[in-house]
Scaffold this active site. Structure first.
Site, PDB file in Angstrom:
ATOM      1  N   ASP A 348       0.900  -1.048   0.041  1.00 36.54           N
ATOM      2  CA  ASP A 348      -0.044   0.058   0.005  1.00 36.54           C
ATOM      3  C   ASP A 348       0.942   1.242  -0.065  1.00 36.54           C
ATOM      4  O   ASP A 348       2.303   1.104   0.236  1.00 36.54           O
ATOM      5  CB  ASP A 348      -0.876  -0.031   1.250  1.00 36.54           C
ATOM      6  CG  ASP A 348      -2.290   0.782   0.932  1.00 36.54           C
ATOM      7  OD1 ASP A 348      -2.117   1.635   0.034  1.00 36.54           O
ATOM      8  OD2 ASP A 348      -3.139   0.574   1.601  1.00 36.54           O
ATOM      9  N   GLU A 544     -10.220   6.801   3.965  1.00 36.59           N
ATOM     10  CA  GLU A 544      -8.853   6.588   4.862  1.00 36.59           C
ATOM     11  C   GLU A 544      -9.160   7.591   6.252  1.00 36.59           C
ATOM     12  O   GLU A 544     -10.040   7.765   6.725  1.00 36.59           O
ATOM     13  CB  GLU A 544      -7.695   6.956   4.221  1.00 36.59           C
ATOM     14  CG  GLU A 544      -7.667   6.035   2.791  1.00 36.59           C
ATOM     15  CD  GLU A 544      -6.358   5.946   2.236  1.00 36.59           C
ATOM     16  OE1 GLU A 544      -5.490   5.382   2.966  1.00 36.59           O
ATOM     17  OE2 GLU A 544      -6.177   6.226   1.074  1.00 36.59           O
TER      18      GLU A 544
HETATM   19  C1  BGC Z   1      -5.041   3.066   0.306  1.00 34.95           C
HETATM   20  C2  BGC Z   1      -5.493   1.844  -0.796  1.00 34.95           C
HETATM   21  C3  BGC Z   1      -5.414   2.596  -2.158  1.00 34.95           C
HETATM   22  C4  BGC Z   1      -3.914   3.014  -2.452  1.00 34.95           C
HETATM   23  C5  BGC Z   1      -3.922   3.682  -3.904  1.00 34.95           C
HETATM   24  C6  BGC Z   1      -3.731   3.704  -0.213  1.00 34.95           C
HETATM   25  O1  BGC Z   1      -3.595   4.863   0.521  1.00 34.95           O
HETATM   26  O2  BGC Z   1      -4.876   2.333   1.568  1.00 34.95           O
HETATM   27  O3  BGC Z   1      -6.719   1.343  -0.475  1.00 34.95           O
HETATM   28  O4  BGC Z   1      -5.701   1.335  -3.127  1.00 34.95           O
HETATM   29  O5  BGC Z   1      -3.823   4.021  -1.387  1.00 34.95           O
HETATM   30  O6  BGC Z   1      -4.484   4.846  -3.932  1.00 34.95           O
HETATM   31  C1  BGC Z   2      -3.609   9.424  -2.679  1.00 34.01           C
HETATM   32  C2  BGC Z   2      -4.357   8.305  -2.249  1.00 34.01           C
HETATM   33  C3  BGC Z   2      -3.622   7.699  -1.298  1.00 34.01           C
HETATM   34  C4  BGC Z   2      -3.420   8.510  -0.069  1.00 34.01           C
HETATM   35  C5  BGC Z   2      -2.558   7.811   1.010  1.00 34.01           C
HETATM   36  C6  BGC Z   2      -3.032  10.508  -1.546  1.00 34.01           C
HETATM   37  O1  BGC Z   2      -2.428  11.561  -1.845  1.00 34.01           O
HETATM   38  O2  BGC Z   2      -4.134  10.105  -3.738  1.00 34.01           O
HETATM   39  O3  BGC Z   2      -4.390   7.503  -3.336  1.00 34.01           O
HETATM   40  O4  BGC Z   2      -4.373   6.638  -0.668  1.00 34.01           O
HETATM   41  O5  BGC Z   2      -2.731   9.717  -0.719  1.00 34.01           O
HETATM   42  O6  BGC Z   2      -2.139   8.624   2.086  1.00 34.01           O
END
Ligand code: BGC
Ligand code: BGC
Length: 871
Positions: A348, A544
């Site tokens: 991730d 998130e």
């Molecule tokens: C998330 C994932 C996601 C990835 C890509 C991460 O922060 O936990 O679920 O697939 O970002 O965007």
């Molecule tokens: C991204 C997401 C990712 C996240 C993680 C964002 O800037 O666009 O895809 O999951 O950061 O912290």
């Protein structure tokens, strides 16, 4: 931190299991052997993190009957290719960069195996929120470079992944399906498969190879900001859905070349235990016993593997204090060994960097633990260099590198990536296709859960006069939730959803057809007295950790939606509430103020599905009954964050499986209105909004070591170097405050925590590119230095905002976004223990008004105003 760990064992590295289809029994025997070795030291050395925290009972873990991605033809192809690859090419395959930080031409020097588009990463040279065209161009541009023949470089197609988690949700015009929490309520595995198929078609059509779903989390704490990404708190439901979604996305298990058939690779995520972290903290620690980990959190994985899931994404979270990205026992021995997973494990977002001893650009431990491809969005270059060096030095054994690359190539070959034919790519007519929208609308109908229908106010007669009110009434962005066109799902406008229907638009269509009429007024005003009001309200989108909350109360301390319901009620108008949310919330006051109450979750682009169920046919009978049943227990108090069926003393307001139908005669009585939680536990990211400083925050003025609390709308610092008064702002009377520095000596305005405040830890936010957002108006330009600060002691540094303010035209409201990371005094300083999330100081004359101080997730336009380097 690892006191509760089960007895930890170390795994001899030479006993790594190489799984084979149909070799389950052999694998099981080997795995059993693996677990009888010496106990690890009490304090695991950082680098040995993965080897240290192991499962103690391999026999508890199911042996999935993997249909296997391996077959003789693929394996022969993979071996032949592997034999021709240089170490550089192999290491490159193991790294994925984000298109915000990698350009196609970079692939010549850095032969990365994959690219992704993160939640807010636009296509190449195109704006945020782009339709399919620029996405297809982006996919082709990267692929073309990966397929170039240069010297002895082996052309290997790059694999392009995206979070297509409720439809291909980052592409303008795509069908947006209800979020998983709603699909859980539909309790319909076949529907899940059909949604997977439609999502795959729209994903493949836009040039992608890979969808980062399904999420197989089994959320146990509804305060977790990702609860909605899970289908249910009930492991059984997750088990019944997991294989269906994988099959929908990828096609029947064992299918060759799914891409050529409009299918994409799936990613079962986040392995393992993301839904069970202590306190529901995102990326936190799951302290479940091994038995619970298997029974609850692993419920979906065996089915996903049986369905041939090509990838599994490692979780940011830890189990028993050990980060999953470093957990060899679970990633290698259990997942790839016992459970027979023969696709690849992707990491991730810089998740490997959280393994002790690692950074985003350096982490042999994660690869050694079993990570096959690291998601290194902005860190790919450094990670490539360091991993290459570690492969050369033997810090990562060549056998491990070869295993990872074999898995990646196996997936690419099985997916059909080496086949130049991509008959679905570019078929933009499939994006938002009428049959997909019809399917999404059917899904919306099936996800609605009727919580209350006193006096049979629903269904609405088709010839009724209906007032449609509330902030969600005509807002497709709000009804779609997080992970929609932007990471957080915020900042979307109606025009960003050309193929969509708002809830109001759907109601208008149904009522017009039936001889009635719908009047839209977000604020609940009307020209003609309505027969009934439909009020659409709920949570604003989030994703998130930005969605983590400490209370389940809806709008603690600021009950705007309730006020609207009451206003209508007081006029004797029957009220139907349509509640949009990513989790069940404590809404007793709102339930009391409504005659009917529908939990609609985040339904997505097809708002018409709501009218289908709410508005009757011409004969006055319902056209569709309510089919949704709660897949998450509904709380009786705002403190019931961890409320799950089967737990001792389970006492929900509405239990798992609850949901009325039109045949039900049940009446919901008046409910108690004591939430059970202090509202001050919220507002971790809101410091000054709508003319007030929400609890637990207060505004103070400081001068020469003396602090004055701002109790009213006018105040001054100790000897008047700084004074404050209310001003109108953001369309609100007294919605802002004007600050006047006289320049006689230094003074500052600050937001500080009251006695009930807990220190903030903003590390995850800083790493996630969150900024401190200030809405301001310069009324008289600064005549000296102005600094903005965050209070975390020596780990923080003040940011010079003088030139930012000096450049702002006087009298004009503007927004500044200062990246939280700018406040770090050193790259490894931690933004924790913060009791003062904002301060602004000046020692020379300045007049400045402020309307908003808050955290902001959308990174666009965020800067470090006193630093020149890029973002
Ligand atoms: C998330 C994932 C996601 C990835 C890509 C991460 O922060 O936990 O679920 O697939 O970002 O965007
Ligand atoms: C991204 C997401 C990712 C996240 C993680 C964002 O800037 O666009 O895809 O999951 O950061 O912290």
């Amino acid at each position: 931190m690892i006191e509760n760990a089960p007895r930890r064992r170390s795994v001899p590295s030479d006993l790594r299991v190489k799984p084979r289809a149909g070799a389950g029994a052999v694998a099981a025997a080997v795995v059993t052997l693996l677990f009888c070795s010496a106990p690890a030291p009490a304090q695991a050395p950082a680098a040995a993190n993965g080897a240290a925290a192991g499962v103690a009972h391999p026999e508890l873990w199911p042996e999935a009957a993997s249909r296997g991605l391996e077959d003789a033809r693929t394996e022969a192809f993979v071996e032949a290719l592997l034999a021709k690859m240089s170490l550089e090419e192999k290491v490159g395959q193991m790294i994925q960069g984000d298109i915000l930080s990698v350009r196609p031409e970079d692939l010549r020097r850095y032969p990365l195996g994959s690219i992704l588009a993160g939640g807010s990463s636009p296509p190449l040279d195109a704006p945020d929120r782009s339709p399919a065209g620029p996405w297809i161009d982006t996919a082709r541009a990267f692929r073309a470079v990966s397929l170039e023949r240069r010297g002895d470089h082996e052309p290997i197609p790059v694999m392009f992944g995206i979070d297509a988690v409720h439809g291909n949700n980052n592409v303008v015009g795509a069908t947006i399906f209800p979020h998983n929490i709603g699909l859980g309520a539909a309790n319909d595995p076949k529907l899940i498969r059909r949604i997977g198929e439609a999502t795959a078609v729209e994903t493949a059509a836009a040039g992608f190879d890979w969808a980062f779903g399904p999420t197989l989390a089994v959320p146990q704490n509804d305060g977790w900001g990702r609860a909605y990404e899970g289908y249910s708190e009930d492991p059984d439901l997750v088990r019944r859905y997991a294989g269906e979604m994988v099959t929908g996305l990828q096609g029947e298990p064992g299918l060759r070349g799914p891409l050529q058939r409009g299918r994409v690779a799936a990613s079962a995520k986040h392995f393992l235990g993301d839904g069970g972290t202590e306190g529901g903290v995102d990326q936190g620690d799951n302290r479940a016993s091994e038995e619970q980990l298997v029974r609850v959190h692993n419920a979906g994985y065996p089915k996903a593997i049986e369905a041939g899931a090509m990838t599994v994404m490692a979780s940011f979270s830890s189990w028993q204090g050990v980060k999953m990205h470093g957990n060899r026992s679970l990633l290698t021995d259990v997942l790839k060994g016992r459970m027979g997973f023969d696709g690849f494990v992707v990491g991730d977002w810089n998740g490997h960097g959280q393994v002790p001893g690692c950074t985003p650009t350096d982490c042999a431990a994660a690869f050694n633990a079993g990570l096959d491809m690291a998601m290194a969005p902005d860190s790919w270059k450094g990670l490539y260099e360091n991993t290459l060096a570690q492969a050369r030095s033997g810090a990562i054994p060549i056998a491990r590198i070869d295993d990872a690359v074999r898995r990646i190539l196996r997936v690419k070959h099985r997916l059909g990536l080496f086949d130049p034919a991509r008959p679905f790519e570019g078929r933009t007519e499939l994006i938002g296709a009428p049959e997909h929208r019809a399917l999404a609308r059917e899904a919306v109908r099936k996800t609605l859960v009727l919580l209350k229908n006193n006096g049979g106010v629903l269904p609405i007669r088709p010839d009724a006069k209906v007032l449609v009110a509330g902030p969600g009434a005509d807002d497709v962005g709000m009804q779609s939730g997080g992970w929609t066109l932007s990471w957080q799902g915020t900042g979307n406008r109606r025009s960003d959803f050309p193929n969509a229907q708002s809830i109001y638009e759907g109601l208008r269509e149904a009522l017009q057809a039936g001889g009635g009429r719908a009047e839209l007024s977000v604020a609940g005003e009307f020209t003609e007295r309505p027969d009934v009001a439909v009020v659409v309200f709920g949570e604003a989108p989030y994703a998130e950790f930005l969605g983590d909350v400490q209370t389940l109360e809806h709008q603690p301390g600021d009950k705007r939606d309730l006020a609207l319901l009451k206003k209508l009620k007081a006029q004797g108008i029957p009220v139907v509430s349509v509640f949009l949310s990513g989790r069940p919330l404590w809404v007793n006051p709102e339930l009391n103020a409504s005659d009917a109450f529908v939990a609609a979750w985040w339904p997505g682009s097809e708002g018409g599905g709501i009218a289908d169920v709410l508005v009757a046919g011409r004969d006055g009978k319902p056209r569709h009954d309510f089919q949704g049943r709660l897949s998450f227990s509904w709380p009786r108090t705002a403190a019931q964050l961890e409320l799950n069926k089967g737990q001792p003393g389970y006492d929900p307001l509405f239990p798992l499986g609850y949901g009325l139908t039109y045949a039900s005669r049940d009446t919901v009585p008046a409910l108690p209105e004591i939430s059970g939680v202090n509202a001050a536990t919220t507002n971790a990211g809101n410091y000054y909004l709508n003319g007030r400083t929400p609890p637990p925050w207060r505004m103070v003025l400081r001068e020469g070591g003396r602090t004055v609390a701002v109790e009213t709308n006018a105040a001054a610092s100790a000897s008047g170097a700084l004074s404050l008064r209310a001003v109108d702002a953001a369309g609100r009377q007294e919605g802002g405050r004007q600050l006047r520095w006289s320049g006689q000596r230094e003074a500052s305005v600050a937001i500080v925590g009251g006695p009930e405040a807990k220190p903030l830890d903003l590390e995850r936010q800083a790493n996630g590119d969150v900024s401190l957002q200030l809405q301001y108006r310069v009324d008289a330009a600064p005549q000296g230095k102005v600094t903005m600060a965050l209070g975390c002691g020596p780990a923080c540094r003040p940011v010079d905002v003088t030139s930012l303010l000096a450049a702002a035209p006087a009298g004009e409201w503007r927004t500044a976004k200062i990246r939280l990371a700018c406040f770090r005094s050193a790259p490894d300083a931690k933004l924790a223990g913060i009791l003062e999330p904002f301060a602004l100081s000046a020692d020379a004359p300045l007049q400045l008004s402020i309307a908003e101080v808050r955290l902001m997730a959308d990174p666009s336009g965020a800067t470090c105003p006193d630093r020149t380097e890029g973002k």
